[in-house]
Design a protein around this motif. Sequence first.
Motif, mmCIF file in Angstrom:
data_model
loop_
_atom_site.group_PDB
_atom_site.id
_atom_site.type_symbol
_atom_site.label_atom_id
_atom_site.label_comp_id
_atom_site.label_asym_id
_atom_site.label_seq_id
_atom_site.Cartn_x
_atom_site.Cartn_y
_atom_site.Cartn_z
ATOM 1 N N VAL A 64 0.835 -1.202 0.000
ATOM 2 C CA VAL A 64 0.000 0.000 0.000
ATOM 3 C C VAL A 64 0.873 1.257 0.000
ATOM 4 O O VAL A 64 0.594 2.223 -0.724
ATOM 5 N N ILE A 65 1.933 1.233 0.787
ATOM 6 C CA ILE A 65 2.845 2.386 0.850
ATOM 7 C C ILE A 65 3.425 2.676 -0.531
ATOM 8 O O ILE A 65 3.544 3.840 -0.933
ATOM 9 N N ARG A 66 3.780 1.637 -1.284
ATOM 10 C CA ARG A 66 4.382 1.837 -2.604
ATOM 11 C C ARG A 66 3.455 2.625 -3.531
ATOM 12 O O ARG A 66 3.876 3.575 -4.197
ATOM 13 N N THR A 67 2.189 2.242 -3.574
ATOM 14 C CA THR A 67 1.246 2.969 -4.420
ATOM 15 C C THR A 67 1.005 4.381 -3.895
ATOM 16 O O THR A 67 0.904 5.337 -4.678
ATOM 17 N N CYS A 68 0.921 4.533 -2.590
ATOM 18 C CA CYS A 68 0.709 5.858 -2.016
ATOM 19 C C CYS A 68 1.851 6.808 -2.370
ATOM 20 O O CYS A 68 1.616 7.990 -2.671
ATOM 21 N N LYS A 69 3.069 6.319 -2.340
ATOM 22 C CA LYS A 69 4.218 7.164 -2.704
ATOM 23 C C LYS A 69 4.085 7.641 -4.146
ATOM 24 O O LYS A 69 4.346 8.807 -4.464
ATOM 25 N N ARG A 70 3.659 6.739 -5.025
ATOM 26 C CA ARG A 70 3.501 7.110 -6.427
ATOM 27 C C ARG A 70 2.389 8.133 -6.603
ATOM 28 O O ARG A 70 2.445 8.993 -7.499
ATOM 29 N N MET A 71 1.379 8.070 -5.740
ATOM 30 C CA MET A 71 0.245 8.989 -5.819
ATOM 31 C C MET A 71 0.445 10.255 -4.973
ATOM 32 O O MET A 71 -0.463 11.078 -4.878
ATOM 33 N N ASN A 72 1.607 10.361 -4.342
ATOM 34 C CA ASN A 72 1.913 11.510 -3.465
ATOM 35 C C ASN A 72 0.951 11.607 -2.282
ATOM 36 O O ASN A 72 0.570 12.701 -1.852
ATOM 37 N N VAL A 73 0.559 10.444 -1.768
ATOM 38 C CA VAL A 73 -0.270 10.370 -0.564
ATOM 39 C C VAL A 73 0.640 9.973 0.599
ATOM 40 O O VAL A 73 1.334 8.960 0.526
ATOM 41 N N LYS A 74 0.654 10.760 1.660
ATOM 42 C CA LYS A 74 1.495 10.459 2.818
ATOM 43 C C LYS A 74 0.915 9.271 3.580
ATOM 44 O O LYS A 74 -0.305 9.056 3.605
ATOM 45 N N THR A 75 1.799 8.497 4.212
ATOM 46 C CA THR A 75 1.357 7.283 4.906
ATOM 47 C C THR A 75 1.763 7.287 6.373
ATOM 48 O O THR A 75 2.847 7.756 6.733
ATOM 49 N N VAL A 76 0.878 6.734 7.189
ATOM 50 C CA VAL A 76 1.125 6.541 8.613
ATOM 51 C C VAL A 76 1.104 5.039 8.878
ATOM 52 O O VAL A 76 0.100 4.369 8.583
ATOM 53 N N ALA A 77 2.200 4.506 9.392
ATOM 54 C CA ALA A 77 2.264 3.091 9.757
ATOM 55 C C ALA A 77 2.022 2.938 11.256
ATOM 56 O O ALA A 77 2.330 3.837 12.046
ATOM 57 N N VAL A 78 1.451 1.808 11.623
ATOM 58 C CA VAL A 78 1.353 1.436 13.032
ATOM 59 C C VAL A 78 2.090 0.120 13.198
ATOM 60 O O VAL A 78 2.184 -0.677 12.259
ATOM 61 N N TYR A 79 2.642 -0.096 14.387
ATOM 62 C CA TYR A 79 3.421 -1.319 14.579
ATOM 63 C C TYR A 79 3.379 -1.782 16.027
ATOM 64 O O TYR A 79 3.150 -0.991 16.947
ATOM 65 N N SER A 80 3.591 -3.065 16.199
ATOM 66 C CA SER A 80 3.668 -3.671 17.523
ATOM 67 C C SER A 80 5.119 -3.688 17.988
ATOM 68 O O SER A 80 6.041 -3.388 17.216
ATOM 69 N N GLU A 81 5.329 -4.056 19.225
ATOM 70 C CA GLU A 81 6.689 -4.146 19.755
ATOM 71 C C GLU A 81 7.534 -5.127 18.943
ATOM 72 O O GLU A 81 8.717 -4.884 18.699
ATOM 73 N N ALA A 82 6.925 -6.210 18.477
ATOM 74 C CA ALA A 82 7.674 -7.210 17.707
ATOM 75 C C ALA A 82 8.055 -6.700 16.324
ATOM 76 O O ALA A 82 8.994 -7.200 15.704
ATOM 77 N N ASP A 83 7.342 -5.690 15.828
ATOM 78 C CA ASP A 83 7.551 -5.194 14.462
ATOM 79 C C ASP A 83 8.301 -3.860 14.409
ATOM 80 O O ASP A 83 8.275 -3.177 13.377
ATOM 81 N N ALA A 84 8.995 -3.526 15.478
ATOM 82 C CA ALA A 84 9.652 -2.214 15.528
ATOM 83 C C ALA A 84 10.635 -1.989 14.386
ATOM 84 O O ALA A 84 10.836 -0.860 13.934
ATOM 85 N N GLU A 85 11.249 -3.063 13.889
ATOM 86 C CA GLU A 85 12.236 -2.950 12.812
ATOM 87 C C GLU A 85 11.694 -3.448 11.476
ATOM 88 O O GLU A 85 12.463 -3.653 10.539
ATOM 89 N N ALA A 86 10.397 -3.617 11.382
ATOM 90 C CA ALA A 86 9.800 -4.177 10.169
ATOM 91 C C ALA A 86 9.895 -3.195 9.002
ATOM 92 O O ALA A 86 9.911 -1.979 9.200
#
Length: 447
Positions: free
Chosen positions: A17-39
């Motif tokens: 989803v982030i890849r398409t948003c970058k192409r469309m100039n839409v900013k993205t907000v990710a959320v993550y768990s403690e296990a995914d801090a480096e994802a």
Amino acid sequence: MFDKILIANRGEIAVRVIRTCKRMNVKTVAVYSEADAEAPHVKLADEAYLIGGSRVNDSYLNIDKIIEIAKQTGAEAVHPGYGLLSENSAFARRCEEAGIVFIGPSPDVIARMGSKIESRKAMEEVGVPVVPGITHPLADEEEAAQVASKMGYPVMLKASAGGGGIGMQIVRSEEELRKAFAGNQKRATDFFGDGAMYIEKYIENPRHIEIQILADKAGNTVYLWERECSIQRRHQKVVEEAPSPFLDETTRIAMGEAAVRAAKSLGYSNAGTIEFLVDTDRNFYFLEMNTRLQVEHPVTEEITGLDLVEWQLQIAAGQLLTFGQSDVKRQGHAIEVRIYAEDPKTFFPSPGTITKFSVPEGKGIRHELAVNERSVVTPFYDPMIAKLIVTGDTREEAIDRLQSALADYHVEGIKTNIPMLQQVAAHPAFRSGDTTTDFVTVHLQRK
């Protein structure tokens, strides 16, 4: 178009989803768990916020926290990806109440299609064929035995709110049914909070073929051809391709028109998928509707040239479809395989640290990745770590490319299902298009 969206998901779909948003100039907000801090999705998004502990209930299913972060960051919309909260009508409604656009259909449609019993009723109302079965929850084991006896074995025992094969079992006798009922009901309650069970006739050696649809808020609806998803293990797909090697053009169009008819009757908008079982005579029966983006959507993108995530955003933002059914062309053949961190023989998850990760590159090869070298695969989430998509002018060329790509795909530190996928790709039955849902059992697990 939106200025900023929050992605309420993780792994490869968040990256996608982030890849398409970058192409469309839409900013993205990710959320993550403690296990995914480096994802990867955390590092690729414009902003990223910790939402809780490693377990999904403490993080990715925490509706209050996700809504809070969306408000805090000024995200105008939420993309739910697939799995997790993507088909949670309560989450979609909470987004609406908070003034945040849910990138998907309405909460009411999600709720109706989330119930296998209600969705069967909806399809019957508009003349879409359904597998013979009941349209009410079973009261108990005794009623299940009576229904199955009247219907005739084998039957499929299913959780009404289920998915991913959870709470689902083929039973071939009353004894098997009685042994299976309580256990499957408990699993359904544990996973979905709903233990309602029902029964439908089991179709022997079917194909699992689904139709991708797009619909805008004005009711303009098109089908984007089909995907064959018959090769599965434990009722979960591992190989998907488009177009199906089994369908003729008449059946293909009939299925597409049935899917559009179903979507229009629901007032559906955004991307969705109608899944069918297809018997050996090419009779097709409604299985379920997925009110979200599918894991296997890349194969549809490859044969149609459409970006489904882009259209999800455009439709959610109020844009109408700019093309009609006659404009939806298909070209070539695409195959997707899911790379799982699991033992290829037992299918049990194989968590650990990836010590080597290299993927093939070249013409007709696409990757959707959730990991990299040094990534830690935890036991907290679905074990799918990547998807490999190959395309060719013909199915034969795509299979050749798949075999070559799998040979050059290297993952160390954990076990993966790549050896199993290599077996599938090399098997004569696969090359000939003999891809019924019992493929793994018949061709790969025969003793």
